[in-house]
Motif scaffolding. Structure first.
Motif, PDB file in Angstrom:
ATOM      1  N   MET A 134       3.007  27.793   7.476  1.00  0.00           N
ATOM      2  CA  MET A 134       3.938  26.738   7.120  1.00  0.00           C
ATOM      3  C   MET A 134       3.727  25.570   8.078  1.00  0.00           C
ATOM      4  SD  MET A 134       8.065  27.145   6.670  1.00  0.00           S
ATOM      5  CE  MET A 134       7.826  28.552   5.571  1.00  0.00           C
ATOM      6  N   SER A 135       3.819  24.370   7.567  1.00  0.00           N
ATOM      7  CA  SER A 135       3.629  23.182   8.393  1.00  0.00           C
ATOM      8  C   SER A 135       4.820  23.004   9.339  1.00  0.00           C
ATOM      9  CB  SER A 135       3.489  21.945   7.507  1.00  0.00           C
ATOM     10  OG  SER A 135       4.692  21.703   6.803  1.00  0.00           O
ATOM     11  N   PRO A 136       4.608  22.357  10.489  1.00  0.00           N
ATOM     12  CA  PRO A 136       5.715  22.110  11.421  1.00  0.00           C
ATOM     13  C   PRO A 136       6.849  21.305  10.784  1.00  0.00           C
ATOM     14  CG  PRO A 136       3.608  21.726  12.496  1.00  0.00           C
ATOM     15  CD  PRO A 136       3.309  21.921  11.047  1.00  0.00           C
ATOM     16  N   GLU A 137       6.512  20.381   9.879  1.00  0.00           N
ATOM     17  CA  GLU A 137       7.551  19.592   9.224  1.00  0.00           C
ATOM     18  C   GLU A 137       8.446  20.464   8.352  1.00  0.00           C
ATOM     19  OE1 GLU A 137       4.346  18.942   9.148  1.00  0.00           O
ATOM     20  OE2 GLU A 137       4.208  17.166  10.455  1.00  0.00           O
ATOM     21  N   LEU A 138       7.837  21.379   7.602  1.00  0.00           N
ATOM     22  CA  LEU A 138       8.617  22.263   6.747  1.00  0.00           C
ATOM     23  C   LEU A 138       9.464  23.228   7.574  1.00  0.00           C
ATOM     24  CD1 LEU A 138       9.357  23.165   3.928  1.00  0.00           C
ATOM     25  CD2 LEU A 138       7.322  24.623   3.898  1.00  0.00           C
ATOM     26  N   MET A 139       8.906  23.675   8.699  1.00  0.00           N
ATOM     27  CA  MET A 139       9.672  24.558   9.571  1.00  0.00           C
ATOM     28  C   MET A 139      10.879  23.830  10.155  1.00  0.00           C
ATOM     29  SD  MET A 139       6.554  26.580  11.519  1.00  0.00           S
ATOM     30  CE  MET A 139       7.667  27.579  12.501  1.00  0.00           C
ATOM     31  N   ALA A 140      10.691  22.560  10.530  1.00  0.00           N
ATOM     32  CA  ALA A 140      11.809  21.773  11.040  1.00  0.00           C
ATOM     33  C   ALA A 140      12.860  21.547   9.949  1.00  0.00           C
ATOM     34  CB  ALA A 140      11.305  20.438  11.576  1.00  0.00           C
ATOM     35  N   GLN A 141      12.399  21.365   8.707  1.00  0.00           N
ATOM     36  CA  GLN A 141      13.322  21.189   7.597  1.00  0.00           C
ATOM     37  C   GLN A 141      14.142  22.457   7.348  1.00  0.00           C
ATOM     38  OE1 GLN A 141      11.421  19.896   4.004  1.00  0.00           O
ATOM     39  NE2 GLN A 141      13.272  20.105   2.755  1.00  0.00           N
ATOM     40  N   LEU A 142      13.496  23.615   7.463  1.00  0.00           N
ATOM     41  CA  LEU A 142      14.214  24.884   7.280  1.00  0.00           C
ATOM     42  C   LEU A 142      15.249  25.093   8.383  1.00  0.00           C
ATOM     43  CD1 LEU A 142      11.431  27.390   6.130  1.00  0.00           C
ATOM     44  CD2 LEU A 142      13.321  26.462   4.779  1.00  0.00           C
ATOM     45  N   ARG A 143      14.883  24.749   9.626  1.00  0.00           N
ATOM     46  CA  ARG A 143      15.853  24.885  10.716  1.00  0.00           C
ATOM     47  C   ARG A 143      17.051  23.967  10.487  1.00  0.00           C
ATOM     48  NH1 ARG A 143      11.001  25.419  13.851  1.00  0.00           N
ATOM     49  NH2 ARG A 143      10.932  27.481  14.841  1.00  0.00           N
ATOM     50  N   LEU A 144      16.791  22.799   9.963  1.00  0.00           N
ATOM     51  CA  LEU A 144      17.877  21.874   9.641  1.00  0.00           C
ATOM     52  C   LEU A 144      18.731  22.426   8.498  1.00  0.00           C
ATOM     53  CD1 LEU A 144      19.230  19.107  10.061  1.00  0.00           C
ATOM     54  CD2 LEU A 144      17.605  18.169   8.401  1.00  0.00           C
ATOM     55  N   GLN A 145      18.077  22.986   7.491  1.00  0.00           N
ATOM     56  CA  GLN A 145      18.798  23.531   6.336  1.00  0.00           C
ATOM     57  C   GLN A 145      19.683  24.715   6.730  1.00  0.00           C
ATOM     58  OE1 GLN A 145      16.210  24.634   3.095  1.00  0.00           O
ATOM     59  NE2 GLN A 145      17.768  25.940   2.128  1.00  0.00           N
ATOM     60  N   TYR A 146      19.169  25.580   7.604  1.00  0.00           N
ATOM     61  CA  TYR A 146      19.934  26.757   8.011  1.00  0.00           C
ATOM     62  C   TYR A 146      20.861  26.481   9.191  1.00  0.00           C
ATOM     63  CZ  TYR A 146      16.651  29.361   5.088  1.00  0.00           C
ATOM     64  OH  TYR A 146      15.909  29.834   4.023  1.00  0.00           O
ATOM     65  N   GLY A 147      20.827  25.291   9.741  1.00  0.00           N
ATOM     66  CA  GLY A 147      21.693  24.957  10.875  1.00  0.00           C
ATOM     67  C   GLY A 147      21.210  25.518  12.192  1.00  0.00           C
ATOM     68  N   LEU A 148      19.950  25.942  12.262  1.00  0.00           N
ATOM     69  CA  LEU A 148      19.419  26.536  13.480  1.00  0.00           C
ATOM     70  C   LEU A 148      19.027  25.497  14.515  1.00  0.00           C
ATOM     71  CD1 LEU A 148      17.175  29.302  11.846  1.00  0.00           C
ATOM     72  CD2 LEU A 148      19.427  29.594  12.901  1.00  0.00           C
ATOM     73  N   ASP A 149      19.071  24.216  14.157  1.00  0.00           N
ATOM     74  CA  ASP A 149      18.737  23.154  15.096  1.00  0.00           C
ATOM     75  C   ASP A 149      19.922  22.769  15.974  1.00  0.00           C
ATOM     76  OD1 ASP A 149      20.038  22.213  12.765  1.00  0.00           O
ATOM     77  OD2 ASP A 149      19.412  20.160  13.218  1.00  0.00           O
ATOM     78  N   LYS A 150      21.111  23.290  15.655  1.00  0.00           N
ATOM     79  CA  LYS A 150      22.322  22.949  16.409  1.00  0.00           C
ATOM     80  C   LYS A 150      22.485  23.898  17.592  1.00  0.00           C
ATOM     81  CE  LYS A 150      24.843  21.150  12.391  1.00  0.00           C
ATOM     82  NZ  LYS A 150      23.725  21.320  11.420  1.00  0.00           N
ATOM     83  N   PRO A 151      23.261  23.498  18.600  1.00  0.00           N
ATOM     84  CA  PRO A 151      23.551  24.397  19.728  1.00  0.00           C
ATOM     85  C   PRO A 151      24.254  25.667  19.249  1.00  0.00           C
ATOM     86  CG  PRO A 151      24.181  22.142  20.254  1.00  0.00           C
ATOM     87  CD  PRO A 151      23.835  22.154  18.798  1.00  0.00           C
ATOM     88  N   LEU A 152      24.163  26.725  20.056  1.00  0.00           N
ATOM     89  CA  LEU A 152      24.693  28.021  19.644  1.00  0.00           C
ATOM     90  C   LEU A 152      26.200  27.970  19.415  1.00  0.00           C
ATOM     91  CD1 LEU A 152      24.052  30.990  19.101  1.00  0.00           C
ATOM     92  CD2 LEU A 152      24.432  31.445  21.536  1.00  0.00           C
TER      93      LEU A 152
END
Length: 324
Positions: free
Chosen positions: A47-65
């Protein structure tokens, strides 16, 4: 009024305990090594880094714990357990599909172990130095010492290769019609080995515990008084002694329900039983956080409810508790 106050207090305590478990489970699951997005990328073949970043954004994994925890708690309080990362389905529907299979396995194992273990303990206590008592003691020690997963593997080998008379995988046959008495019998046929494997350890514990409790009760003054009145041995044993000896067995039964749920994960994995244990195992391998947390939440609720049910059963067995 006193009863309702006690009931309300128990309900509030149970809710507070479940919420505390939810928070602890969330922290522990997210503290474990591994990244769900990287796991998804590995399964999909890259998977491309852009798509991985999009998935983290979609699942909310980019936010603090702490932000993720606050969002998750808000969803849980509203009855939303989220979406599975891997199955791409609501977690609540996944759990709802697997609950009947797990409850069938767990309740079958617990009830059969309780009935058979208590019966063996009573028989062993009648003549504690007899041959039957010694045989039950040895059988209990073997069952207690054997690991659940090892026993399951041995049974699979035995009934798949040596004596192929019982199914060793799945909940139904491939040619199952999906309804009627034949389907019920087919499910029960598949249930034999998983139930026996999961219940063997607890059968051994209940037999040892009920034997010790019966020996203690049979030496009490009220038992000697009952026998002095000329009551039949069967009446003394089952009506007077057994009812008092059941209290410690019921205590262990209620407290160990969580252990039975944990043991179901191993049994369902060995026998490919389509329950919550199998779902939890698959979710752990795939870092499917919402599904893992949903299964843990359900298990926590079951354990808390079983503790309350145990308390009510206490009151049915021993009326003296109601007077307190």
């Amino acid at each position: 009024m006193r009863f309702f106050r006690q009931l309300l207090s128990r309900v509030l305590q149970a809710l507070a305990l479940v919420l505390a478990v939810v928070v602890l489970n969330f922290i522990l699951v997210h503290a474990a090594p591994g990244d769900p997005v990287e796991t998804i990328a590995g399964v999909s073949g890259g998977m491309s880094p852009e798509l991985m970043a999009q998935l983290r954004l979609q699942y909310g994994l980019d936010k603090p714990l702490y932000v993720q925890l606050a969002v998750y708690m808000g969803k849980v309080l509203s009855g939303d357990l989220g979406y599975s990362y891997f199955f791409n389905l609501p977690v609540a529907s996944l759990i709802g599909e697997r609950v009947p299979a797990t409850l069938l396995l767990v309740l079958g194992a617990v009830l059969s172990a309780f009935v058979m273990g208590t019966t063996l303990g009573v028989l062993s206590a009648r003549k504690p130095n007899g041959v039957l008592s010694q045989f039950i003691t040895v059988l209990s020690m073997v069952g207690f010492a054997a690991p659940v997963f090892w026993m399951g593997i041995m049974l699979v080998i035995l009934f798949a290769s040596v004596f192929p008379i019982l199914p060793v995988a799945g909940m139904r046959s491939i040619d199952s019609s999906g309804g009627g008495i034949a389907d019920v019998l087919d499910v029960l046929h598949h249930l034999v080995l998983p139930t026996f494997t999961l219940g063997l350890v607890y059968l051994a514990q209940y037999s040892r515990l009920s034997r010790a409790a019966m020996l203690d009760v049979l030496g009490a003054d009220f038992i000697r008084t009952a026998r002095a009145k000329g009551l039949a041995d069967r009446v003394v044993l089952y009506k007077h002694a057994l009812r008092n000896a059941l209290l410690p067995v019921v205590t262990v039964l209620g407290l160990q329900f969580g252990n039975v749920m944990a043991g179901a994960i191993l049994v369902e994995t060995v026998f490919n039983w389509p329950g919550l244990g199998r779902l939890a195992f698959e979710s752990v391998l795939r870092r499917d956080y919402p599904t893992i947390l949903g299964v843990l939440l359900f298990a926590s609720i079951v354990v808390v409810v079983m503790n309350q049910v145990t308390d009510m059963v206490y009151r049915l067995i021993d009326p003296r508790i109601n007077a307190q």
